[in-house]
Design an enzyme around this catalytic site. Sequence first.
Site, PDB file in Angstrom:
ATOM      1  CD  GLU A   1     -14.932 -57.619  30.293  1.00 46.18           C
ATOM      2  OE1 GLU A   1     -15.062 -56.391  30.413  1.00 46.18           O
ATOM      3  OE2 GLU A   1     -15.381 -58.009  29.121  1.00 46.18           O
TER       4      GLU A   1
ATOM      5  CB  SER B   1     -15.645 -49.958  31.016  1.00 47.04           C
ATOM      6  OG  SER B   1     -16.000 -51.390  31.376  1.00 47.04           O
TER       7      SER B   1
ATOM      8  CE  LYS C   1     -13.479 -50.676  28.241  1.00 48.23           C
ATOM      9  NZ  LYS C   1     -13.453 -52.156  27.406  1.00 48.23           N
TER      10      LYS C   1
ATOM     11  CG  HIS D   1     -12.120 -52.933  32.511  1.00 50.70           C
ATOM     12  ND1 HIS D   1     -12.822 -53.335  31.385  1.00 50.70           N
ATOM     13  CD2 HIS D   1     -12.990 -52.673  33.622  1.00 50.70           C
ATOM     14  CE1 HIS D   1     -14.262 -53.581  31.782  1.00 50.70           C
ATOM     15  NE2 HIS D   1     -14.275 -53.334  33.179  1.00 50.70           N
ATOM     16  CG  ASN D   2     -11.600 -54.818  28.141  1.00 49.99           C
ATOM     17  OD1 ASN D   2     -12.204 -54.177  28.976  1.00 49.99           O
ATOM     18  ND2 ASN D   2     -12.295 -54.941  26.889  1.00 49.99           N
TER      19      ASN D   2
HETATM   20  C1  6PG Z   1     -16.813 -53.138  28.578  1.00 48.90           C
HETATM   21  C2  6PG Z   1     -16.518 -54.429  27.809  1.00 48.90           C
HETATM   22  C3  6PG Z   1     -16.530 -54.028  26.391  1.00 48.90           C
HETATM   23  C4  6PG Z   1     -16.717 -55.358  25.365  1.00 48.90           C
HETATM   24  C5  6PG Z   1     -15.656 -56.278  25.817  1.00 48.90           C
HETATM   25  C6  6PG Z   1     -16.018 -57.782  25.059  1.00 48.90           C
HETATM   26  O1  6PG Z   1     -15.734 -52.742  29.239  1.00 48.90           O
HETATM   27  O2  6PG Z   1     -17.746 -52.452  28.347  1.00 48.90           O
HETATM   28  O3  6PG Z   1     -15.489 -54.844  28.181  1.00 48.90           O
HETATM   29  O4  6PG Z   1     -15.321 -53.574  26.048  1.00 48.90           O
HETATM   30  O5  6PG Z   1     -18.052 -55.943  25.611  1.00 48.90           O
HETATM   31  O6  6PG Z   1     -14.542 -55.868  25.392  1.00 48.90           O
HETATM   32  O7  6PG Z   1     -14.824 -58.336  25.069  1.00 48.90           O
HETATM   33  P1  6PG Z   1     -14.625 -59.500  24.176  1.00 48.90           P
HETATM   34  O8  6PG Z   1     -15.177 -59.886  23.040  1.00 48.90           O
HETATM   35  O9  6PG Z   1     -12.935 -59.688  24.174  1.00 48.90           O
HETATM   36  O10 6PG Z   1     -15.009 -60.513  25.328  1.00 48.90           O
END
Ligand code: 6PG
Length: 488
Positions: free
Chosen positions: A195, A129, A188, A191-192
Amino acid sequence: MSKADIGLIGLAVMGQNLVLNMNDHGFTVAVFNRTVSKVDKFMESGAKGTKVIGTRSLEELVNSLKSPRRVMLMVQAGKPVDEFIDMLIPLLDKGDIIIDGGNSNYNDSIRRTAYLESKGLLFVGTGVSGGEEGARNGPSIMPGGSIAAWDHVKPIFQSVAAKVSRPDGGEDPCCDWVGEDGAGHYIKMVHNGIEYGDMQLISEAYHLMRDGLGMTHEEMQATFAEWNTGKLDSYLIEITRDILGYKDEDGQALVEKILDAAEQKGTGKWTGISALDMGIPLTLVVEAVLARALSSIKDERESASKVLTGPQPAITGDKQAFLNDLREALYASKIISYTQGYMLFRAAAKEYNWNLNYGGIALMWRGGCIIRSVFLGKIKEAFDNNPALPNLLLDPYFKEQMLSAQAAWRRVVAQAVQQGIPVPTMSSALAFFDGYRSSSLPANLLQAQRDYFGAHTYQRIDKPRGEYFHTNWTGHGGDVTSTVWKKD
Ligand code: 6PG
């Protein structure tokens, strides 16, 4: 030719940046890409003058590696990963390691670990990430899979990972072993999901500032800049500060020219599916996923806006007082989101037999990743103080934060509702907080309804748990009786 320390397949931006990061840390990396011309282009540009070895076939890549061979895939999740695994298996020796650094689904990593171990190979499914910048200068890396592989990948991963300083002046890498088979990709994924939640919370705060308070972009930028110096200090608050200050060529705020229809690759949705499968109330992340879905029906919303009218937003009164309330509402909601995320971790650890290090996860997220923040240091402290902490809300610091923030939080949600400004994550977080702290919820009526129309039985508060009853609520077809039996 000296043997390479690791091979990397997939020279998209993330892959290239990870290679250069590894090279910066003294590792020799051999690279391959399905479109071989990309190898030549990389060797003539980004990798020029480095120790990187360009290869033009999988055989050449594999033969350039020290033993045990480590081959990292930075390719699109799904079929491409399985295709490369199948092409690599005949080229590798027992004990060699395949690493998948893409945003793969944890179920696939569970399957791949078992499959490769059955072939005498080792598998690492790792979250990476931090986007392009993180890959180049220090990502958060969350490896799981075959534990026997960890000693062979640890030196590379912990060298290239982001670092966070320790109170004793030392540094910790934002990378540690997460757990068995799919654990790395699961962390992960969560985490997303978190996010998504953080991004939605920030967007709701922006919505209230812009449409409720009528703030200019300069004022909003200044507010996020100030918030970024306190307990909300985080990468997402920081980039929001920058985005709000970014002007298009005509001097107007670029953000207001961007179509308000959110897209998503799916990792937030996977997080919600996992929570629903295990019955974990991950309300904030799911609301964030659904908010993206609602935003994406832009044309339908345009039409509806002409028919379905509501309040004209105008939050009056002391603007700074409301902004202070909003900061508290944002922080309290964030605490709820991470609390729910950790409830999900506990359920997943039980479901998949993973030994998760909850404090260690917070440390891995403390730097390098998209949700990196000062806040995560508080989570690490909570688990350092009490490794058996049953719920983050019961940690003294977080408990105190919630109790002191709730009045402000309620004022913000109430104002948003009154003004017709949607705050799905801020309000669902508050509903979760009120639900979690309630010893009595209206589910007794719900159980009665289920028993009334479906004879699904219910338990009683004046009887031992596990004893179930059914009542013939209508009295038709026999006496009003309660049949007691113990469900297994
Ligand atoms: C990271 C980000 C990476 C990606 C996202 C975008 O941890 O570096 O989360 O994994 O930019 O997955 O996710 P979406 O397109 O679903 O917003």
